[in-house]
Enzyme design. Structure first.
Site, PDB file in Angstrom:
ATOM      1  N   HIS A 121      50.978  37.698  45.781  1.00  0.00           N
ATOM      2  CA  HIS A 121      50.284  38.614  45.027  1.00  0.00           C
ATOM      3  C   HIS A 121      48.991  39.008  44.584  1.00  0.00           C
ATOM      4  CE1 HIS A 121      50.513  37.682  40.673  1.00  0.00           C
ATOM      5  NE2 HIS A 121      51.671  37.153  41.230  1.00  0.00           N
ATOM      6  N   ASP A 122      48.356  39.932  45.313  1.00  0.00           N
ATOM      7  CA  ASP A 122      47.340  39.927  44.769  1.00  0.00           C
ATOM      8  C   ASP A 122      46.099  39.469  45.797  1.00  0.00           C
ATOM      9  OD1 ASP A 122      48.053  42.663  42.648  1.00  0.00           O
ATOM     10  OD2 ASP A 122      48.650  40.897  41.542  1.00  0.00           O
ATOM     11  N   GLY A 139      49.261  33.883  42.795  1.00  0.00           N
ATOM     12  CA  GLY A 139      48.696  35.622  42.221  1.00  0.00           C
ATOM     13  C   GLY A 139      46.997  35.333  41.824  1.00  0.00           C
TER      14      GLY A 139
END
Length: 265
Positions: A121-122, A139
């Site tokens: 994520h991200d 992340g």
């Protein structure tokens, strides 16, 4: 003739360009957008609020746009944005973003993600990058353009790897790696300038000379980091003919200014 296999499950709300091909048993979710020229192989899942640009190729068993593997995630409609001409090999996994960051995982253009690569994520992945088999980005990791990440390498959350850097096989990246640098070993250490990569990209002799000077100041001068940064800034006054060399210095200075957790030594 339809380019979508009869056994593929494509949600009626998904937005697919007319020439997108979807292989057998693949699943395309309702919030997915896929642009022209993309080929999705068999047994793939593309879900979430995911947008694929043009001419991407997704090989069998890849999972693109699944929810983030983050205990704080509560089902928010976060996104994955993918540029053009990327290749996702077998069993690649890419997650959407989280609201604890800006909510979007981004992948640029012309990247090769080999088998079993994980993009958490991200993550902000630039363009023209190569991630070898089983490379894992935690992340919020940021990767600059033209970076190469060796197989079985793990990158700790929130780490940054600069443009044109190269990370060796089976590394553990727990500090930022500046642009243009090769790093490997246990613990990870900066080794040299990525000369092979720079020459392949037609860097001029002047540009390479300036990059080698920056490397020397960071890693061979015994200067504290803040003093090395000041000396790198002073190099700008000596550049008279090559504007791209100035851009390389600015790239390095901008990267070092954001190195709040230190850089690999």
């Amino acid at each position: 003739m339809s380019l979508i296999h009869d056994t593929a499950l494509v949600d009626s709300r998904a937005e697919l360009a007319a020439d997108v091909s979807i292989g057998a048993y693949s699943v395309i979710g309702p919030h997915v957008r896929i642009a022209e020229g993309c080929h999705i192989g068999p047994h793939c899942v593309i879900e979430g609020h995911t947008t694929l640009g043009r001419d991407n190729r997704v090989f069998q068993f890849a999972s693109i746009g699944a929810a983030p593997q983050d205990m704080k995630y509560r089902g928010e409609p976060t996104r994955l944005l993918v540029g053009d001409r990327n290749t996702f090999r077998e069993f690649v996994t890419v997650n959407t973003g989280t609201v604890q960051d800006e909510g979007t995982t981004r992948i640029g253009a012309d990247n090769l993600l080999m088998a079993y690569v994980h993009i958490a994520h991200d993550v902000q992945l630039g363009s023209h990058c190569v991630l070898a088999n089983n490379a894992t980005l935690a992340g919020h990791v940021q990767i600059g353009d033209w970076a190469t990440i060796g197989g079985l390498t793990g990158v700790l959350q929130r780490m940054r790897i600069g443009a044109h850097a190269m990370i060796g096989f089976q590394a553990h990246v727990a500090q930022d790696v500046p642009p243009f640098i090769t790093a490997d070993g246990h613990p990870l250490a900066a080794r040299a300038v990525n000369l092979t990569g720079l020459k392949r990209r037609d860097f001029s002799a002047e540009r390479i000379a300036v990059i080698r000077q920056m490397h020397k100041l960071l890693y061979r001068s015994s200067l504290p980091l803040d003093q090395a940064v000041a000396q790198i800034g002073a190099l700008r006054a000596a550049i008279t003919t090559d504007a791209t060399a100035l851009a390389d210095i600015d790239l390095m200075l901008a990267f070092l200014a954001g190195a709040t957790r230190g850089i690999v030594r």
